[in-house]
Design an enzyme around this catalytic site. Structure first.
Site, short mmCIF file in Angstrom:
data_model
loop_
_atom_site.label_atom_id
_atom_site.label_comp_id
_atom_site.label_asym_id
_atom_site.label_seq_id
_atom_site.Cartn_x
_atom_site.Cartn_y
_atom_site.Cartn_z
N ASP A 32 -39.88 -19.30 -18.47
CA ASP A 32 -38.02 -18.87 -17.90
C ASP A 32 -36.86 -18.88 -19.04
OD1 ASP A 32 -37.81 -16.62 -15.33
OD2 ASP A 32 -36.36 -17.34 -16.66
N GLY A 37 -33.30 -15.66 -13.52
CA GLY A 37 -34.15 -16.30 -12.86
C GLY A 37 -33.23 -17.55 -12.83
N LEU A 72 -44.06 -10.95 -17.37
CA LEU A 72 -42.57 -10.04 -16.51
C LEU A 72 -41.38 -10.69 -16.50
CD1 LEU A 72 -45.29 -10.50 -14.26
CD2 LEU A 72 -43.41 -10.72 -12.42
N ASN A 98 -45.19 -11.78 -28.45
CA ASN A 98 -45.51 -12.90 -28.64
C ASN A 98 -46.81 -12.85 -27.38
OD1 ASN A 98 -43.76 -13.81 -30.49
ND2 ASN A 98 -42.58 -13.62 -29.20
N LYS A 104 -54.54 -12.77 -27.58
CA LYS A 104 -55.53 -12.19 -28.19
C LYS A 104 -56.04 -13.49 -29.23
CE LYS A 104 -55.78 -10.45 -33.57
NZ LYS A 104 -55.08 -10.17 -34.84
N TYR A 144 -33.77 -0.72 -21.81
CA TYR A 144 -34.63 -1.35 -20.41
C TYR A 144 -36.10 0.17 -20.86
CZ TYR A 144 -36.81 -2.85 -16.42
OH TYR A 144 -37.56 -2.39 -14.89
N LYS A 148 -39.85 -1.11 -22.73
CA LYS A 148 -40.55 -1.07 -21.67
C LYS A 148 -41.65 -0.34 -21.86
CE LYS A 148 -39.59 -3.66 -18.29
NZ LYS A 148 -40.56 -4.84 -17.97
N THR A 174 -38.91 -2.55 -6.58
CA THR A 174 -39.20 -2.90 -5.24
C THR A 174 -37.84 -3.85 -4.37
OG1 THR A 174 -41.00 -3.44 -6.55
CG2 THR A 174 -40.93 -5.06 -5.25
N ARG A 185 -28.63 -4.24 -7.42
CA ARG A 185 -29.37 -3.64 -7.54
C ARG A 185 -29.15 -3.15 -5.55
NH1 ARG A 185 -35.08 -5.79 -9.14
NH2 ARG A 185 -34.27 -7.23 -9.65
P1 NAD Z 1 -35.56 -10.67 -12.47
O1 NAD Z 1 -34.61 -10.54 -13.20
O2 NAD Z 1 -35.90 -11.18 -10.75
O3 NAD Z 1 -36.66 -11.00 -13.46
C1 NAD Z 1 -36.86 -11.90 -14.71
C2 NAD Z 1 -36.74 -12.88 -15.15
O4 NAD Z 1 -37.46 -12.87 -16.28
C3 NAD Z 1 -35.86 -14.04 -14.93
O5 NAD Z 1 -36.17 -14.66 -14.34
C4 NAD Z 1 -35.68 -13.96 -16.25
O6 NAD Z 1 -34.43 -15.14 -16.31
C5 NAD Z 1 -36.86 -13.90 -16.99
N1 NAD Z 1 -35.93 -13.88 -18.56
C6 NAD Z 1 -35.91 -12.38 -18.70
N2 NAD Z 1 -35.37 -12.64 -20.51
C7 NAD Z 1 -36.79 -13.75 -20.90
C8 NAD Z 1 -36.70 -14.15 -21.93
N3 NAD Z 1 -36.09 -13.61 -23.15
N4 NAD Z 1 -37.31 -14.94 -21.63
C9 NAD Z 1 -38.30 -15.41 -20.89
N5 NAD Z 1 -38.00 -15.32 -18.94
C10 NAD Z 1 -37.09 -14.29 -19.64
O7 NAD Z 1 -36.19 -9.30 -12.09
P2 NAD Z 1 -37.58 -8.50 -11.24
O8 NAD Z 1 -37.08 -8.28 -9.88
O9 NAD Z 1 -38.42 -10.53 -10.56
O10 NAD Z 1 -38.15 -8.73 -12.69
C11 NAD Z 1 -39.48 -8.89 -12.61
C12 NAD Z 1 -40.06 -7.97 -13.86
O11 NAD Z 1 -40.55 -6.62 -13.34
C13 NAD Z 1 -39.98 -7.34 -15.19
O12 NAD Z 1 -40.15 -6.75 -16.29
C14 NAD Z 1 -39.55 -6.04 -14.78
O13 NAD Z 1 -39.19 -5.04 -15.47
C15 NAD Z 1 -40.54 -5.54 -13.72
N6 NAD Z 1 -39.78 -4.51 -12.47
C16 NAD Z 1 -39.26 -4.77 -11.66
C17 NAD Z 1 -38.78 -3.64 -10.55
C18 NAD Z 1 -38.46 -3.82 -9.40
O14 NAD Z 1 -38.53 -3.22 -8.51
N7 NAD Z 1 -37.96 -5.02 -9.26
C19 NAD Z 1 -39.04 -2.61 -11.09
C20 NAD Z 1 -40.29 -1.99 -12.30
C21 NAD Z 1 -40.60 -3.28 -13.04
N1 UDP Z 2 -27.10 3.10 -6.25
C1 UDP Z 2 -25.97 3.08 -4.96
N2 UDP Z 2 -25.23 1.33 -5.04
C2 UDP Z 2 -25.10 0.74 -5.27
C3 UDP Z 2 -26.06 0.01 -5.83
C4 UDP Z 2 -26.97 0.96 -6.36
O1 UDP Z 2 -25.43 3.60 -4.45
O2 UDP Z 2 -24.51 -0.58 -4.80
C5 UDP Z 2 -27.81 4.17 -6.61
C6 UDP Z 2 -28.05 4.11 -7.32
O3 UDP Z 2 -26.84 4.40 -8.90
C7 UDP Z 2 -29.65 4.70 -7.96
C8 UDP Z 2 -29.82 4.30 -6.94
O4 UDP Z 2 -29.32 3.15 -6.07
O5 UDP Z 2 -29.82 5.62 -7.94
C9 UDP Z 2 -31.13 2.62 -7.11
O6 UDP Z 2 -30.56 1.93 -7.72
P1 UDP Z 2 -31.00 0.87 -8.70
O7 UDP Z 2 -30.16 -0.06 -9.29
O8 UDP Z 2 -31.62 -0.71 -6.78
O9 UDP Z 2 -32.02 0.63 -9.05
P2 UDP Z 2 -31.84 2.36 -10.31
O10 UDP Z 2 -32.09 3.07 -10.19
O11 UDP Z 2 -32.70 1.27 -11.86
O12 UDP Z 2 -34.30 3.05 -9.41
#
Ligand code: NAD
Ligand code: UDP
Length: 310
Positions: A32, A37, A72, A98, A104, A144, A148, A174, A185
């Site tokens: 990380d 994080g 992740l 990477n 691989k 983003y 992805k 999540t 969020r």
């Molecule tokens: P988060 O921001 O809490 O965790 C991301 C982690 O990646 C952090 O610890 C951050 O320091 C680390 N990181 C970021 N850039 C990095 C880099 N260049 N090198 C090494 N580490 C790096 O977010 P999260 O909610 O835990 O999400 C984790 C993964 O799941 C992400 O890839 C996210 O896109 C994916 N995801 C999360 C959700 C959600 O709702 N939480 C939904 C869809 C996808």
């Molecule tokens: N949102 C909101 N108030 C807040 C933060 C987010 O109404 O303080 C709304 C945002 O506009 C979106 C939804 O909640 O429609 C989910 O936002 P989040 O950033 O959690 O996730 P994502 O948009 O990436 O699904």
């Protein structure tokens, strides 16, 4: 005992995944760069001799011998991934290259944490894996979403061209303990605001929908996907199909916290998707998985967590 690498393992989801993999008797290396994080998320794991925490940025190659890789690393909250959009897309694309190169070379199985964001503002509802999405290449969310999407393409190309053993899950929103209180969020914002008695900030009219899953359900789905049958690559949706509006969420949080907070409406961010709901038939069929924790129970657990840290 498997040797497993978790990139982004000190983040919200990654820390839960590391903990679960260690509890199941595996050896875990967490890398990380601590952008979003924190060591705090994994400090309780540091005494475990089978856990290794390494400061490393996935945009740089990493060399190690192991069996499985969960990729992740990537900031997930809009305020964080928009802070440095170039770095965000580099993390997704170069991080994927990477980690796929590593998989691989050593013959490891690799799972990509993709996202429901690859569906953009979906014209098809609910979203099935064969829907190609509706994503703006130029907007504030593009770094983003397109990062992805490119990562998914790279995963499939490494699979087809080099026979890399890939697994791709599309994670829907999540929530749960260890979300950062300043994460931005919606669930963490609403709970923190309610607990502090501050205004609850709904963006727009609050009629946009999301379908939130509790973190434990996701981790179960993720591990099942990693260990799914040979040849099943996904992508597979992992989410809770229960869909609700952001206004309903705000009211539920106020109700569960007993808060006196008022709801206020702020401007809706550009390209904010209007609706989101997973079709999870594929996950049910292939992984025998469906979410077990419904919104009210999950919110109660999350509220208890935020009460303990605020
Ligand atoms: P988060 O921001 O809490 O965790 C991301 C982690 O990646 C952090 O610890 C951050 O320091 C680390 N990181 C970021 N850039 C990095 C880099 N260049 N090198 C090494 N580490 C790096 O977010 P999260 O909610 O835990 O999400 C984790 C993964 O799941 C992400 O890839 C996210 O896109 C994916 N995801 C999360 C959700 C959600 O709702 N939480 C939904 C869809 C996808
Ligand atoms: N949102 C909101 N108030 C807040 C933060 C987010 O109404 O303080 C709304 C945002 O506009 C979106 C939804 O909640 O429609 C989910 O936002 P989040 O950033 O959690 O996730 P994502 O948009 O990436 O699904």
């Amino acid at each position: 005992m498997k040797k497993i690498l978790v990139t982004g393992g000190a983040g919200f989801l990654g820390s839960h995944l590391c903990e679960r993999l260690l509890n199941e008797g595996n050896e875990v290396i967490c890398i990380d760069n601590f952008f979003t994080g924190s060591k705090k998320n994994v400090v309780h794991l540091l005494d475990n001799p089978y856990f290794e925490l390494v400061r490393h940025d996935v945009t740089m190659p990493y060399f190690v011998e192991l069996d499985q890789i969960y990729n992740l690393a990537c900031p997930a909250s809009p305020i964080h991934y928009q802070y440095n959009p170039i770095k965000t897309i580099k993390t997704s694309v170069m991080g994927a290259i990477n980690m796929l190169g590593l998989a691989k070379r050593i013959g490891a199985r690799i799972l990509q944490a993709s996202t429901s964001e690859i569906y953009g503002d979906p014209a098809v509802h609910p979203q099935k894996e064969d829907y190609w999405g509706n994503v703006n290449t130029w907007g504030p969310r593009s770094c983003y979403d397109e990062g992805k999407r490119s990562a998914e393409t790279l995963f499939m190309d490494y699979h087809m061209q080099n026979n890399v053993d890939i697994k791709v899950i599309r994670i829907f929103n999540t929530y749960g303990p260890r979300m950062h209180p300043g994460d931005g969020r919606v669930v963490s914002n609403f709970i923190v605001q309610a607990l502090k008695g501050e205004d609850i900030t709904i963006y727009g009219n609050g009629q946009q929908t999301r379908s939130f899953q509790y973190v434990d359900d996701l981790i179960e789905g993720m591990i099942r996907m990693m260990n799914s049958r040979d040849g099943f690559t996904g992508p597979v949706n992992v989410g809770n199909p229960y869909e609700f509006t952001m206004l309903e969420l705000a009211e539920k949080v106020i109700d569960l916290t007993g808060s006196k907070s008022k709801i206020v409406h702020l401007e809706i961010p550009k390209d904010d998707p209007t609706r989101r709901q997973p079709d999870i038939s594929l996950a049910k069929k292939e992984l025998d998985w469906e979410p077990k924790i419904q919104l009210e129970e999950g919110l109660r657990k999350t509220i208890e967590y935020f009460k303990s840290i605020i």
